[in-house]
Design a protein around this motif. Structure first.
Motif, PDB file in Angstrom:
ATOM      1  N   THR A  84       9.117  -3.147   6.164  1.00 50.13           N
ATOM      2  CA  THR A  84       8.181  -2.247   5.485  1.00 50.13           C
ATOM      3  C   THR A  84       8.219  -0.831   6.036  1.00 50.13           C
ATOM      4  OG1 THR A  84       6.375  -2.933   6.969  1.00 50.13           O
ATOM      5  CG2 THR A  84       6.630  -4.146   4.897  1.00 50.13           C
ATOM      6  N   TYR A  90       4.130   1.846   1.537  1.00 53.77           N
ATOM      7  CA  TYR A  90       3.502   0.598   1.993  1.00 53.77           C
ATOM      8  C   TYR A  90       2.251   0.886   2.819  1.00 53.77           C
ATOM      9  CZ  TYR A  90       3.032  -4.085   4.030  1.00 53.77           C
ATOM     10  OH  TYR A  90       2.555  -5.316   4.417  1.00 53.77           O
ATOM     11  N   ALA A  98      -2.216  -6.242   1.759  1.00 57.86           N
ATOM     12  CA  ALA A  98      -1.056  -6.190   2.650  1.00 57.86           C
ATOM     13  C   ALA A  98      -1.057  -7.338   3.655  1.00 57.86           C
ATOM     14  CB  ALA A  98      -1.020  -4.860   3.388  1.00 57.86           C
ATOM     15  N   VAL A 109       6.909  -9.852   6.881  1.00 56.31           N
ATOM     16  CA  VAL A 109       6.431  -9.600   5.519  1.00 56.31           C
ATOM     17  C   VAL A 109       7.475 -10.103   4.519  1.00 56.31           C
ATOM     18  CG1 VAL A 109       5.760  -7.834   3.847  1.00 56.31           C
ATOM     19  CG2 VAL A 109       5.110  -7.580   6.257  1.00 56.31           C
ATOM     20  N   VAL A 112       5.730  -7.402  -0.893  1.00 58.32           N
ATOM     21  CA  VAL A 112       4.989  -6.139  -0.893  1.00 58.32           C
ATOM     22  C   VAL A 112       4.052  -6.139  -2.099  1.00 58.32           C
ATOM     23  CG1 VAL A 112       5.156  -3.634  -1.153  1.00 58.32           C
ATOM     24  CG2 VAL A 112       6.824  -4.856   0.258  1.00 58.32           C
ATOM     25  N   GLU A 257      14.595  -1.618  -1.380  1.00 55.36           N
ATOM     26  CA  GLU A 257      13.515  -0.943  -0.652  1.00 55.36           C
ATOM     27  C   GLU A 257      13.085   0.320  -1.398  1.00 55.36           C
ATOM     28  OE1 GLU A 257      15.060  -2.403   3.771  1.00 55.36           O
ATOM     29  OE2 GLU A 257      15.640  -0.440   2.961  1.00 55.36           O
ATOM     30  N   ASN A 261       9.420   0.925  -3.192  1.00 53.79           N
ATOM     31  CA  ASN A 261       8.661   2.127  -2.826  1.00 53.79           C
ATOM     32  C   ASN A 261       8.281   2.935  -4.062  1.00 53.79           C
ATOM     33  OD1 ASN A 261       7.689   3.903  -0.582  1.00 53.79           O
ATOM     34  ND2 ASN A 261       9.085   5.357  -1.558  1.00 53.79           N
TER      35      ASN A 261
END
Length: 335
Positions: A84, A90, A98, A109, A112, A257, A261
């Motif tokens: 993360t 995040y 979370a 994790v 998300v 990722e 995001n």
């Protein structure tokens, strides 16, 4: 901003069709900003999603999973830990989302949080002078043959639990659930399976009321200008949390990722709500960026609503088999 080159890294995303992540304008903006080429694939149920992950190892880079199913995906080694620290937005995810035990294990994790919403009921505004307040309206003889419910065993059983005054995650009296749903079957016009099904039926004035997702009801009104209003019954509603995970074997973790995001970014979220209609973002800054009177801020953020919703917890394989058997029996009896 950079244009997508001919040899841009492909990013394979597995998601519900028409659920934000495949909006053409969003995909185009993400591709221009990152250089990753999005390739979407879709599923119509969580079980189909899991099957696609099992049978296509290494194909997908991002998958949207209802958090109640994240544990199953993890147990089957279908998803991998997420760093993360590489997902800037995040940090703005609400703490309760979370830190959900459904998304975290052994300090790592695996999901998300993206958006959350409700399975409540939605009504055809043409059929009601004033919106109903109770779930009992589904059983009203005045709407016989014009009621719909989603063809999903877990969702149906949980709906029956709420209608019979029980906790969806701790059903003590399954006979009461079966009795309640059995008495509903004569009211049912059909069992829907997609957002498009529901919207087409209300557009052609075939239905008065039915179970529906909060974000879908918002989209029906915002994007398609349909006479649809969401009702959060006084008895409560089923709440769910959707999250993004990275499948084991992903060939483009960096792209995954970046995609996650982008999808939890406030700028994307506000545009999604404004243009299309959406569930509630798990990103606190994204929700705060909405107008104060926006449904996802004013209504879904209302503490009185929060007090009567029940978030789905994971369902065991044994429970799922039981629910499916009951649901299949009910549907046969309804035919």
């Amino acid at each position: 901003m950079c244009a997508v080159s001919a040899d841009a890294a492909e990013l394979h995303v597995l998601n519900w069709k028409g659920y934000g992540a495949d909006e053409p304008w969003a995909v185009e903006a993400f591709e221009k900003a990152t250089g990753h080429k999005v390739v979407n694939d879709f599923f119509n149920s969580e079980q189909e999603m899991l099957t696609k992950l099992r049978t296509n190892p290494g194909l997908y880079d991002v998958v949207m999973i209802n958090a109640a199913f994240t544990g199953q995906a993890l147990a089957e080694s279908l998803i991998q830990p997420i760093d993360t620290a590489k997902i800037q937005n995040y940090a703005d995810i609400s703490g309760d989302k979370a830190n959900s035990p459904m998304l975290n294990q052994d300090g790592k994790v695996y999901g998300v949080p993206w958006v959350w919403g409700l399975t409540a009921i939605a009504v055809n505004d043409k059929s009601f002078e004033t919106p109903p307040t109770s779930i009992s309206v589904m059983w009203d003889e005045a709407h016989k043959g014009r009621v719909v419910i989603r063809d999903d065993a877990v969702e149906a059983i949980q709906f029956g639990a709420i209608a019979s005054g029980q906790n969806i995650n701790d059903i003590k009296d399954m006979d009461a659930v079966k009795e309640k749903l059995t008495s509903l079957m004569p009211q049912i016009r059909t069992f829907w399976s997609s957002e498009n099904d529901w919207n087409q039926m209300v557009a052609s004035n075939q239905i008065d009321i039915g179970t529906y997702w909060s974000g879908s009801a918002d989209r029906a009104k915002t994007q398609f200008n349909l006479p649809v209003s969401l009702v959060i019954p006084e008895e409560g509603a089923v709440a769910w949390l959707d999250a993004f995970s990275i499948p084991v074997g992903s060939d483009n973790v960096e792209g995954a990722e970046a995609f996650i995001n982008y999808m939890i970014d406030p700028e994307f979220y506000v545009e999604w709500v404004t243009k299309v209609g959406a569930p509630v973002s798990a990103n606190e800054k994204a929700v705060a960026a909405l107008p104060e009177d926006a449904f996802n801020r004013a209504v879904m953020g209302d503490s009185k609503v929060a007090d009567r919703i029940q978030f789905q917890a994971p369902v065991t394989d044994e429970q799922r088999k039981e629910y499916l058997a009951i649901w299949q029996e009910l549907k046969v009896g309804a035919q």
